[in-house]
Scaffold this active site. Sequence first.
Site, short mmCIF file in Angstrom:
data_model
loop_
_atom_site.label_atom_id
_atom_site.label_comp_id
_atom_site.label_asym_id
_atom_site.label_seq_id
_atom_site.Cartn_x
_atom_site.Cartn_y
_atom_site.Cartn_z
N ASP A 63 0.82 -1.22 0.00
CA ASP A 63 0.00 0.00 0.00
C ASP A 63 0.85 1.27 0.00
OD1 ASP A 63 -2.07 -1.76 0.24
OD2 ASP A 63 -2.92 -0.87 2.05
N HIS A 206 3.57 -2.47 3.12
CA HIS A 206 3.61 -1.09 2.60
C HIS A 206 4.83 -0.87 1.72
CE1 HIS A 206 0.73 -0.70 5.91
NE2 HIS A 206 0.24 0.31 5.21
ZN ZN Z 1 -2.68 3.17 3.18
#
Ligand code: ZN
Length: 258
Positions: A63, A206
Amino acid sequence: MAPYVGAAVAVLMLSLVGCAAQEPLPPTPIPRDEASIERVDMSYLPELKPPAACAGYVALTFDDGPTNLTPDLLAVLDHYEIPAAFFNTGTQERVHSRLVERTLAAGHQLGNHTMTHPDLLAVGLKDALADIDAATVTHRDLSHDAAPLFRPPFGNTSAEIRAAVESRGMLEVLWTVDSKDFEATTVEQVVEKSKGMTDGGILLMHDGKPLTIEALPLIVEHYYAQGLCFGRVVAADTELPTDRFDQTHRARAEKQEP
Ligand SMILES: [Zn+2]
């Protein structure tokens, strides 16, 4: 820090733009030339043998990119020939526009993670959908790709949001295991939190986190030892549990067809 990430990471850490799970994204960073960033030294990556026969598939998802570290992430994934799904924000795609095409060209999936990473439940449905649509427009402008996946920031979604993104042709994807890489201080923490997926599982990580890149070979090794291979995110036939409170989603990992 393992040597393969290189000293460049120490410099890069000063300019990282990833988000902690409960914080909004920081202001847009100064654009940099991704091509000038030192790449991962592949000679330090361990050789890993995929299972002879896959007992199932799990999916890696990243992400909040693209970031200065996306090229390193792509290099590691390419080294192991593993697909992943990148849930980008429109804001970050504007900053690192060339990385959008590059990620697609490498065979990965791209997903809408909104334009500005708001808490969609806090801003109200109208503003939430406007932010999602802005990311769609940005992504189409940059890549001519439809970004068929969607992930709400912080996993905060509702039946209305889900129905709206589905009516826009996107599949809402949460996660079955959260690596908690946004708060990790060691590679071992990321690896430990990333364990626990079974067939169909989806791992939340992430983009822009050096520890995540370092942990990746160890996570791959762990799942290979379970007989699991890495696949793409697809729609599931039924609602499946996630580790986001009692929420479910209709997404699962499946074999990536060539
Ligand atoms: Zn996010």
